[in-house]
Design an enzyme around this catalytic site. Structure first.
Site, mmCIF file in Angstrom:
data_model
loop_
_atom_site.group_PDB
_atom_site.id
_atom_site.type_symbol
_atom_site.label_atom_id
_atom_site.label_comp_id
_atom_site.label_asym_id
_atom_site.label_seq_id
_atom_site.Cartn_x
_atom_site.Cartn_y
_atom_site.Cartn_z
ATOM 1 N N HIS A 1 -1.357 10.651 9.261
ATOM 2 C CA HIS A 1 -2.281 10.364 8.175
ATOM 3 C C HIS A 1 -2.698 11.675 7.523
ATOM 4 O O HIS A 1 -2.940 12.663 8.205
ATOM 5 C CB HIS A 1 -3.529 9.675 8.735
ATOM 6 C CG HIS A 1 -4.663 9.553 7.763
ATOM 7 N ND1 HIS A 1 -5.839 10.270 7.884
ATOM 8 C CD2 HIS A 1 -4.785 8.824 6.632
ATOM 9 C CE1 HIS A 1 -6.644 9.964 6.894
ATOM 10 N NE2 HIS A 1 -6.041 9.094 6.110
ATOM 11 N N GLU B 1 -5.329 6.628 12.000
ATOM 12 C CA GLU B 1 -6.285 7.555 11.386
ATOM 13 C C GLU B 1 -7.706 7.345 11.876
ATOM 14 O O GLU B 1 -8.513 8.268 11.812
ATOM 15 C CB GLU B 1 -6.228 7.457 9.859
ATOM 16 C CG GLU B 1 -6.800 6.177 9.301
ATOM 17 C CD GLU B 1 -6.708 6.104 7.779
ATOM 18 O OE1 GLU B 1 -5.621 5.749 7.284
ATOM 19 O OE2 GLU B 1 -7.694 6.405 7.100
ATOM 20 N N ASP C 1 -4.205 11.827 13.135
ATOM 21 C CA ASP C 1 -5.058 12.461 12.131
ATOM 22 C C ASP C 1 -5.506 13.795 12.730
ATOM 23 O O ASP C 1 -5.878 13.857 13.902
ATOM 24 C CB ASP C 1 -6.266 11.566 11.833
ATOM 25 C CG ASP C 1 -7.197 12.167 10.791
ATOM 26 O OD1 ASP C 1 -7.161 11.701 9.635
ATOM 27 O OD2 ASP C 1 -7.952 13.090 11.131
ATOM 28 N N LYS D 1 -2.480 0.421 -1.311
ATOM 29 C CA LYS D 1 -3.623 -0.176 -0.636
ATOM 30 C C LYS D 1 -3.620 -1.678 -0.896
ATOM 31 O O LYS D 1 -3.348 -2.114 -2.029
ATOM 32 C CB LYS D 1 -4.920 0.437 -1.156
ATOM 33 C CG LYS D 1 -5.016 1.931 -0.908
ATOM 34 C CD LYS D 1 -5.124 2.250 0.574
ATOM 35 C CE LYS D 1 -5.313 3.749 0.794
ATOM 36 N NZ LYS D 1 -5.504 4.064 2.227
ATOM 37 N N GLU E 1 -0.289 -0.914 7.517
ATOM 38 C CA GLU E 1 -1.133 0.107 8.149
ATOM 39 C C GLU E 1 -2.552 -0.418 8.315
ATOM 40 O O GLU E 1 -3.090 -1.062 7.414
ATOM 41 C CB GLU E 1 -1.114 1.339 7.245
ATOM 42 C CG GLU E 1 -1.984 2.476 7.694
ATOM 43 C CD GLU E 1 -1.727 3.742 6.868
ATOM 44 O OE1 GLU E 1 -0.603 3.903 6.340
ATOM 45 O OE2 GLU E 1 -2.653 4.562 6.747
ATOM 46 N N ASP F 1 -1.288 -0.767 3.165
ATOM 47 C CA ASP F 1 -2.381 -0.248 3.992
ATOM 48 C C ASP F 1 -3.625 -1.096 3.744
ATOM 49 O O ASP F 1 -4.154 -1.121 2.639
ATOM 50 C CB ASP F 1 -2.633 1.212 3.591
ATOM 51 C CG ASP F 1 -3.737 1.876 4.407
ATOM 52 O OD1 ASP F 1 -4.381 1.191 5.218
ATOM 53 O OD2 ASP F 1 -3.946 3.088 4.209
#
Lengths: 439, 439
Positions: free
Chosen positions: B349, B299, B322, B219, B273, B247
């Site tokens: 995802h 997602e 997703d 992240k 992402e 992400d």
């Protein structure tokens, strides 16, 4: 003196409009116009009213979403200033857990819009001003502070927004005076519902012109032959000088929209509204490029990020803001500024329940303090359900009269709320009894 | 024999994950992983389970939205075939009144997804097949019939979809066998949550490589200096051969994304992402064009129309479906076909509650019957909350094992549902008691 919000009421209010086919179009054959209606109350006895317009089923889901926002309201100061209204808007749309349910779209976002607009009603009422004047009383800096620029800066920076607002500042008082004197142009959708027969269409179209409207709108998209006939009849009824917009309510794919509008083009439709999915920025751009009629959309656009792209892509000729789908006044201010930046006229969506009442304030504020012009701008009007409001929108000689009462004009009579409460209000009890009697 | 749906249960289930900072990222600092969990029951005693994943507050709003869909379920035949599952999907997403609350986005659409997936669980269970095999047992014509092509035909027509599915038909059995033998590649996000300190990041990154993962994810987006340091540490920990995706969870505007990724590029991130708003098709295209790292998103993409545009605009290098945000299997099938048409790899995802369990079926079906390849494709994996499921996802040596039990793998143990019921289940009662004790 600071006030505290002590109560949030949510009412599930529905009108059985599907009985009359008012509001019928190619995608919405039997809407029951409804509102998830919000009342904020304070310890000083003040009130703020707001609403989310829906067309029936699911109105209770929006009401549940409003309930989820209660912790941001009860026990907190009622926002009275630009700073307070900016903070509330951000809290409601940035809750890190609720955001997952969007982000910034659908039920949760519409509920935030109802609450934000209720807060604006409360603040403007406290200030003793109609919302359009309350907004126009703020400085360019205050107005910019109301906007959430996240995801917008590739199209519009805070500095650019400030420049737009400063450029419009000198003429504010003069334009406000002109509004009070002459109102703001309206167009009417009353003649054009898909459920009406040809005779009713022609009669209502002629009445609209006689009433002073320079533009009417017809629903299209169910059957091409029908649409050609209806548009021809309408054109014959109103003559060449009156604008006739057509509205497909998202019925088509891109190629279908292009083909359909090529067939309608000889009758000079002024714009094609919602030719396809409101999510389809590139699709709207393709429709605009593929046929001669101007493109309008907006009533179902989920948020400012999609409006931004419609403008960046040159996908629309008219931006149709809706007062109650995005997150209230704050997000609509962002959209007005984006439209001003790109030089695209804003022609608000209205009708439904309370949408005329609400959105007139935004269009008038835009004229006074943002775009500074009414050219090619017109607010939708449908003469329907206004009797339920304490300060109803007034259209005379084809123009909205500038509201003078404090607030956002979207407070309903307590008796109307009670009568149309769903599912147990007397109107619905009577309807069920009538249905059972005919079975 | 035809069965009738007799009951729709909706459970508000929440896990207090915010206590551990599992799942923490730049936009979601304190998620409580949750599910609006749906059970369909039939008069034959069969069950279908589905869920909508949320991160806490508002889970009850999704539950209310599921309730609004009840009239389409109770007293009606349980769909068992492609035709029945196609009809249910269309009814849920085309209800003319509920559609106003989207269309096809947010709470109402997520609720439809939970119900559609529950119906697929029921149908596949009845057929005695895991969902991926149940799907792969259908003819190309049946699969095409499941898709709602409205708003897609400018990018993908039914005939084109049929051609894609027919081209993949010959190798189906062989690929299914390969899946059963070797599984489907996974990557892990376990090391990279933003709430973890450097030592934990490095330790978990090394463990991931030792566990056989060829890709991990970090992240990013809260602080650039932190991100540079964390990506450098991760790169040193895993070496040059392991892919490290990053992400941002929608944290940036376009220019910020470009600047940030230029700074991270020296450490060879595999993809960025969710660099910006999931609604911003043009923004993703600009980010992709403006810096060297590949772009992934999905997602939070609301529906197939936005996926279509991401592909049309060349805005993404990877499509991240997703299982539980769009309207279930049917809409994800549309997205798999769009991705196949444009030749863009699908990297689903997962994580959350039950998303690994659900989405593995879609990726495996894609391999068997749509794209026909696993090249550059990988399913997210987070080793979290699987113990609550009766047929949990199994990842071994960096690969998802192909599910063999009938159904969609997303049924939770009754004890887990009861323990985590919100707000009155024992887990939440204990949490409140603990919070009160420390106050």
């Amino acid at each position: 003196m600071s006030q505290t919000v002590t109560e949030v009421e949510v009412h599930d209010v529905r009108f059985p409009t599907s009985e009359e086919l008012d509001g019928s179009d190619a995608m919405n054959p039997d809407p029951d116009y409804s509102a998830a209606y919000v009342v904020l109350r304070t310890d000083a006895g003040d009130e703020g009213h707001g609403l989310c317009f829906t067309i029936g089923r699911g109105n209770d889901v929006v009401a549940a979403a409003v309930e989820a926002l209660r912790p941001y309201l009860v026990g907190r100061p009622a926002p009275r200033t630009a700073a307070g209204l900016a903070a509330l808007h951000r809290e409601l749309t940035h809750d890190s857990q609720l955001r997952w349910l969007g982000p910034e779209k659908g039920v949760m976002h519409m509920a935030a819009g109802a609450v934000v607009n209720a807060a604006w009603d409360l603040a403007a009422t406290s200030a003793g001003l109609p919302v359009w004047e309350f907004l126009a009383s703020m400085t360019p800096e205050e107005l910019v502070s109301l906007v959430d620029f996240r995801y917008l800066t590739d199209a519009l920076t805070p500095d650019e927004a400030l420049a737009i607002l400063r450029a419009a500042e000198p003429g504010r008082a003069e334009r406000a005076e002109r509004l009070r004197a002459g109102g703001y142009p309206a167009y009417t959708t009353t003649p054009g519902w898909l459920g009406y027969d040809d005779a009713k269409l022609v009669r209502l179209a002629k009445e609209a012109v006689a009433d002073g409207f320079g533009q009417i709108k017809l629903k299209v998209g169910a059957d091409l032959d029908d649409d050609v006939r209806r548009l021809r009849l309408a054109r014959e009824a109103v003559g060449p000088a009156v604008r006739i917009a057509v509205d497909a309510n998202q019925r088509w794919d891109v190629a279908e929209a292009v083909r359909w509008m090529a067939a309608l083009a000889p009758y000079d439709p002024y714009w094609i509204e919602e030719p396809t999915s409101p999510d389809d920025v590139l699709g709207h751009a393709a429709v605009r490029a593929g046929q001669p009629v101007k493109v309008a959309t907006g009533e179902h656009i989920a948020n400012r990020v999609v409006f931004k792209q419609l403008l960046q892509a040159g996908a629309v000729d008219f931006v149709q803001i809706d007062a109650a789908r995005v997150a209230g006044v704050n997000e609509n201010l962002a959209i007005l500024l984006l439209a001003a930046k790109y030089g695209v006229p804003v022609c608000p969506h209205a009708g439904g329940v309370g949408l005329c009442e609400l959105v007139q304030h935004l269009a008038m504020f835009d004229y006074v303090a943002v775009s500074g012009t009414k050219e090619d701008r017109v607010i939708e009007y449908v003469d329907h359900l206004h009797e339920h409001f304490t300060d109803p929108a007034v259209v005379e000689n084809g123009h909205y009269t500038a509201p003078s009462a404090p607030g956002f004009s979207a407070r309903m009579h307590p008796e109307s709320l009670a009568a149309h409460r769903y599912p147990d209000g007397p109107v619905w009890q009577a309807r069920r009894a009538a249905q059972e009697a005919t079975q």
